[in-house]
Design an enzyme around this catalytic site. Structure first.
Site, PDB file in Angstrom:
ATOM      1  N   CYS A 247       0.805  -1.220   0.000  1.00 23.63           N
ATOM      2  CA  CYS A 247       0.000   0.000   0.000  1.00 23.63           C
ATOM      3  C   CYS A 247       0.840   1.273   0.000  1.00 23.63           C
ATOM      4  O   CYS A 247       0.355   2.340  -0.376  1.00 23.63           O
ATOM      5  CB  CYS A 247      -0.946   0.004   1.201  1.00 23.63           C
TER       6      CYS A 247
ATOM      7  N   ASN B  29     -10.060   0.217  -0.304  1.00 18.36           N
ATOM      8  CA  ASN B  29      -8.599   0.259  -0.268  1.00 18.36           C
ATOM      9  C   ASN B  29      -8.053  -0.321  -1.567  1.00 18.36           C
ATOM     10  O   ASN B  29      -8.124  -1.531  -1.782  1.00 18.36           O
ATOM     11  CB  ASN B  29      -8.102  -0.539   0.941  1.00 18.36           C
TER      12      ASN B  29
ATOM     13  N   HIS C  55      -3.225   7.552   2.032  1.00 16.72           N
ATOM     14  CA  HIS C  55      -3.628   6.232   1.560  1.00 16.72           C
ATOM     15  C   HIS C  55      -5.052   5.970   2.041  1.00 16.72           C
ATOM     16  O   HIS C  55      -5.368   6.156   3.220  1.00 16.72           O
ATOM     17  CB  HIS C  55      -2.675   5.176   2.116  1.00 16.72           C
TER      18      HIS C  55
END
Length: 323
Positions: free
Chosen positions: A114, A280, A250
């Site tokens: 990520c 996500n 993020h």
């Protein structure tokens, strides 16, 4: 004069298939309210059968090129952040190079889960500052739907697929914080925490594996480390959260985003949030949010923007950019 790497264009791509929270109720002990209360996510996009990471990355790249008014051969390099490349090799970046019709330069992948886009962005910045490239296409793209355990409600409801891209271009400034471009960055990793967020398979184990996560531990590390890395990058410039126009974090979990902003002393009105619509998307989430933020009219020329992310590894970092 000081060389900087400034953002010339942005773009993103999302698969057509939208999966609402309510659709999980048929197979999981879950509900729209349960997912929203824990993550802020309302829906996510899933890649179609046969649609790959490089397919989505190429479409995001083309959108960024159009936004910048450039063609593929105006690009010297591609740095693509992904944990879900089409094949073991060659890199997804070289596939994108071919798909967009870029006949020169070079391309390669970066893997920091990520946090991948942060690592790719700082890598591309280094290419420009060292004179290796004038323009670099930096992409984050993921098909996390292919590594989900669909019986684990603690993970499968959180992730989606997509791609985002930015074009970095060499510019010059006077060396001050008013310069356009990347002003500072901070990268970190700590392999001691690999067991709290990982995939239990890979090439050397002859399995694809599924994503595994200790949610509470990830949450604790995320809030602490995201606020810390942002402060570190800003301190290099003699700045604080009060100087920031936009945080583009993020997009993992709305509670993490809110807690991090609070630790930085930045109100949510100055945070770009897309997690509700995309879930996500791992390495794709920041460039996707940058593209959406620009399209919404939130991010404007001259704004001071902080991007920050944490992912498996653990790996985390931040970049301060003058738009």
């Amino acid at each position: 004069m000081t060389t900087r790497a400034a953002i010339r264009g942005v773009g993103h791509y999302l698969p057509e298939k939208v999966f609402e929270n309510s659709e999980f109720a048929a197979t999981l002990d879950s509900s729209d309210e349960w997912i929203r209360s824990r993550s802020g996510i309302e829906r996510r996009h899933f890649a179609a059968e046969g649609e790959t990471t490089s397919d989505m990355a190429a479409k995001a790249a083309e959108a960024a090129l159009a936004d910048a008014g450039l063609g593929p051969d105006d690009i010297d390099a591609i740095v693509l952040a992904t944990s879900t490349a089409d094949l073991t090799f060659p890199s997804a970046a070289t596939m994108v190079q071919d798909k967009i019709g870029m006949t020169g330069g070079f391309a390669y992948d970066v893997q920091a889960v990520c946090a991948g886009f942060i690592f790719a962005l700082t890598n591309a910045n280094g290419l420009i500052l060292s004179g290796q490239a004038e323009r670099v296409l930096v992409i984050g793209a993921e098909t996390f739907s292919r590594i989900m355990d669909w019986t684990d409600r603690g993970t499968c409801v959180l992730f989606g697929d997509g791609a985002g891209a930015v074009i970095l271009e060499r510019v010059t400034g006077d060396g001050s914080n008013a310069d356009r471009g990347i002003l500072a960055s901070d990268l970190n990793s700590d392999g001691r925490y690999r067991d709290i967020l990982y995939v239990d398979g890979g090439v050397s184990t002859h399995t694809t594996g599924h994503l595994r996560m200790q949610g509470k531990e990830v949450f604790r590390h995320a809030v602490e480390k995201l606020a810390s890395t942002a402060h570190t990058a800003l301190e290099k410039l003699g700045l604080t959260g009060a100087d920031v126009d936009w945080i583009v974090p993020h997009q993992a979990n709305l509670r993490i985003i809110k807690a991090t902003a609070q630790k930085m002393g930045v109100p949510m009105e100055r945070v770009v949030v897309t997690v509700q619509d995309h879930g996500n998307t791992s390495a794709a989430s920041i460039p996707l949010a940058l593209s959406v933020g620009k399209a919404r009219g939130q991010i404007k020329p001259g704004d001071l923007v902080v991007v920050e992310a944490i992912g498996g590894g653990l790996a985390w970092g931040s970049v301060v950019i003058r738009w």
